[in-house]
Design a protein around this motif. Sequence first.
Motif, PDB file in Angstrom:
ATOM      1  N   THR A   1      48.969  62.677  20.289  1.00 27.60           N
ATOM      2  CA  THR A   1      49.813  61.543  20.682  1.00 27.60           C
ATOM      3  C   THR A   1      49.058  61.007  22.098  1.00 27.60           C
ATOM      4  N   LYS A   2      48.370  61.688  22.904  1.00 29.20           N
ATOM      5  CA  LYS A   2      47.842  61.472  24.185  1.00 29.20           C
ATOM      6  C   LYS A   2      46.459  61.043  24.127  1.00 29.20           C
ATOM      7  N   CYS A   3      46.233  59.888  24.885  1.00 22.78           N
ATOM      8  CA  CYS A   3      44.916  59.548  24.906  1.00 22.78           C
ATOM      9  C   CYS A   3      44.604  59.112  26.517  1.00 22.78           C
ATOM     10  N   LEU A   4      43.456  59.715  27.010  1.00 15.42           N
ATOM     11  CA  LEU A   4      43.227  59.740  28.418  1.00 15.42           C
ATOM     12  C   LEU A   4      41.774  58.600  28.415  1.00 15.42           C
ATOM     13  N   PHE A   5      42.053  57.782  29.512  1.00  7.64           N
ATOM     14  CA  PHE A   5      40.913  56.790  29.671  1.00  7.64           C
ATOM     15  C   PHE A   5      40.410  57.074  31.035  1.00  7.64           C
ATOM     16  N   PRO A   6      38.967  57.251  31.094  1.00 10.05           N
ATOM     17  CA  PRO A   6      38.544  57.479  32.584  1.00 10.05           C
ATOM     18  C   PRO A   6      38.104  55.860  32.878  1.00 10.05           C
ATOM     19  N   ALA A   7      38.454  55.717  34.126  1.00  6.73           N
ATOM     20  CA  ALA A   7      38.443  53.962  34.539  1.00  6.73           C
ATOM     21  C   ALA A   7      38.439  54.187  36.149  1.00  6.73           C
ATOM     22  N   ALA A   8      37.556  54.951  36.699  1.00  3.04           N
ATOM     23  CA  ALA A   8      37.600  55.016  38.173  1.00  3.04           C
ATOM     24  C   ALA A   8      35.981  54.699  38.641  1.00  3.04           C
ATOM     25  N   GLY A   9      35.512  54.202  37.637  1.00  2.16           N
ATOM     26  CA  GLY A   9      33.828  53.964  38.018  1.00  2.16           C
ATOM     27  C   GLY A   9      34.189  52.614  38.948  1.00  2.16           C
ATOM     28  N   LEU A  10      32.828  52.421  39.757  1.00  6.05           N
ATOM     29  CA  LEU A  10      33.040  51.259  40.786  1.00  6.05           C
ATOM     30  C   LEU A  10      32.307  49.795  39.935  1.00  6.05           C
ATOM     31  N   GLY A  11      31.861  50.103  38.752  1.00  7.71           N
ATOM     32  CA  GLY A  11      31.425  48.841  38.338  1.00  7.71           C
ATOM     33  C   GLY A  11      30.012  48.072  38.813  1.00  7.71           C
ATOM     34  N   THR A  12      29.250  48.917  39.559  1.00  8.73           N
ATOM     35  CA  THR A  12      28.386  48.137  40.534  1.00  8.73           C
ATOM     36  C   THR A  12      27.442  47.234  39.650  1.00  8.73           C
ATOM     37  N   ARG A  13      27.116  47.547  38.451  1.00 13.59           N
ATOM     38  CA  ARG A  13      26.142  46.648  37.623  1.00 13.59           C
ATOM     39  C   ARG A  13      26.968  45.219  37.294  1.00 13.59           C
ATOM     40  N   PHE A  14      28.186  44.922  37.706  1.00  8.05           N
ATOM     41  CA  PHE A  14      28.732  43.759  37.447  1.00  8.05           C
ATOM     42  C   PHE A  14      28.908  43.019  38.864  1.00  8.05           C
ATOM     43  N   LEU A  15      28.610  43.651  40.001  1.00  6.64           N
ATOM     44  CA  LEU A  15      28.862  42.917  41.122  1.00  6.64           C
ATOM     45  C   LEU A  15      28.245  41.627  41.354  1.00  6.64           C
ATOM     46  N   PRO A  16      28.729  40.527  41.994  1.00  6.14           N
ATOM     47  CA  PRO A  16      29.995  40.511  42.880  1.00  6.14           C
ATOM     48  C   PRO A  16      31.279  40.406  41.866  1.00  6.14           C
ATOM     49  N   ALA A  17      31.008  40.274  40.635  1.00  7.74           N
ATOM     50  CA  ALA A  17      32.157  39.859  39.984  1.00  7.74           C
ATOM     51  C   ALA A  17      33.230  41.052  39.949  1.00  7.74           C
ATOM     52  N   THR A  18      32.833  42.406  40.024  1.00 12.50           N
ATOM     53  CA  THR A  18      33.777  43.348  40.284  1.00 12.50           C
ATOM     54  C   THR A  18      33.993  43.908  41.570  1.00 12.50           C
ATOM     55  N   LYS A  19      33.787  43.016  42.584  1.00 10.10           N
ATOM     56  CA  LYS A  19      34.130  43.188  44.067  1.00 10.10           C
ATOM     57  C   LYS A  19      35.600  43.449  44.138  1.00 10.10           C
ATOM     58  N   GLU A  20      36.524  42.759  43.488  1.00  5.94           N
ATOM     59  CA  GLU A  20      37.950  42.838  43.877  1.00  5.94           C
ATOM     60  C   GLU A  20      38.552  43.018  42.272  1.00  5.94           C
ATOM     61  N   ILE A  21      37.750  42.859  41.256  1.00  2.00           N
ATOM     62  CA  ILE A  21      38.535  43.033  39.776  1.00  2.00           C
ATOM     63  C   ILE A  21      37.749  44.310  39.229  1.00  2.00           C
ATOM     64  N   PRO A  22      38.648  45.392  38.655  1.00  2.00           N
ATOM     65  CA  PRO A  22      37.979  46.226  37.950  1.00  2.00           C
ATOM     66  C   PRO A  22      37.068  46.051  36.760  1.00  2.00           C
ATOM     67  N   LYS A  23      35.906  46.845  36.522  1.00  2.00           N
ATOM     68  CA  LYS A  23      35.274  46.349  35.585  1.00  2.00           C
ATOM     69  C   LYS A  23      36.101  46.328  34.238  1.00  2.00           C
ATOM     70  N   GLU A  24      36.828  47.122  34.005  1.00  2.00           N
ATOM     71  CA  GLU A  24      37.622  47.191  33.056  1.00  2.00           C
ATOM     72  C   GLU A  24      38.530  46.245  32.690  1.00  2.00           C
ATOM     73  N   MET A  25      38.778  45.303  33.583  1.00  2.00           N
ATOM     74  CA  MET A  25      39.463  44.206  33.374  1.00  2.00           C
ATOM     75  C   MET A  25      38.927  42.594  33.122  1.00  2.00           C
ATOM     76  N   LEU A  26      37.360  42.941  33.137  1.00  2.00           N
ATOM     77  CA  LEU A  26      36.445  41.602  32.885  1.00  2.00           C
ATOM     78  C   LEU A  26      37.030  41.344  31.401  1.00  2.00           C
ATOM     79  N   PRO A  27      37.298  39.975  30.997  1.00  2.00           N
ATOM     80  CA  PRO A  27      37.547  39.703  29.543  1.00  2.00           C
ATOM     81  C   PRO A  27      36.413  39.595  28.673  1.00  2.00           C
ATOM     82  N   LEU A  28      36.638  40.227  27.373  1.00  2.00           N
ATOM     83  CA  LEU A  28      36.177  40.146  26.221  1.00  2.00           C
ATOM     84  C   LEU A  28      37.003  39.022  25.469  1.00  2.00           C
TER      85      LEU A  28
END
Length: 291
Positions: free
Chosen positions: A5-32
């Motif tokens: 019933t439980k699922c864990l999502f590691p989502a603490a990474g800095l997202g440096t590969r997507f800078l500067p897009a991820t300067k203020e937005i978490p990479k997990e929130m980039l749109p697909l």
Amino acid sequence: MGSITKCLFPAAGLGTRFLPATKEIPKEMLPLIDRPIIHYGVEEAVNSGCSDVVFVTGRGKRAIEDYFDRSIELENILLERGQKELYDMVVAVSEMARFAYVRQSEPLGLGHAVLCGEQFCESGFFGVILPDDVMIADTPVLRQLVELHERLGGSVVALEEVSPGEVSRYGIARVEPQEDGVYRILDLIEKPSLNEAPSRLAVVGRYLLSPRIFHHLHNLRPGSGGELQLTDAIKSLLGEEVVWGLRYNGLRLDCGTKEGWFKATVTMALENGTLREALFSLLRQRGLMDV
Ligand code: G1P
């Protein structure tokens, strides 16, 4: 043995590969296409039977909390304007599951991120989804892991055969075939060189883990890259419990790099009538497509 019933999502990474897009937005929130990348993973967890989602986040990740929360002001405006469909869509996001958040204050590795979720996940088998890997599959990939666990017990990791040039990017398994597409994991090595790699079967973004993993995570020492590696904890778990590897059915879209994210976007666009036509018409205009 039973469903999870439980699922864990590691989502603490800095997202440096997507800078500067991820300067203020978490990479997990980039749109697909029209949803944030992490939405697809949560949908997969929910469609695999999970009712509780735990995000391991860090600094600068508040947009994830806001996204999965109610948005009363926006909802009221949509209602006033009579935009019921959009209203329902927005409310549905916050009702997908029960959400909990825990912070990983230091970037000590994937093993440490999972350990941060211990208080939420220690009561039974639980799923782990790495949100960078978006999976397209008829049966959700986590569900495929759950079904194997329901049949054979034990922990399960998703496996995929990668090219020789890619083995050093993944956790690689030494295996013994069990049945079609199912292997017993005998050993795991995190990011081996091609020479050290015991196979080309890589562990990719989906895990179904025994709560005993926390015992092994507590005893971890820094591994590959000086980080606390989930792979090393699973290897240590092998000493006391069975771990299966499942070659899952589906297509993995690796959104962890700019190139991967772009390919994922085009792949998803090709599945959508309007966007597919828009893409083809652009290619025709540019003389890159004849028909
Ligand atoms: C992590 C895991 C690795 C796994 C990979 C799948 O590595 O440590 O074992 O194969 O995810 O994407 P990362 O991509 O965080 O370096």
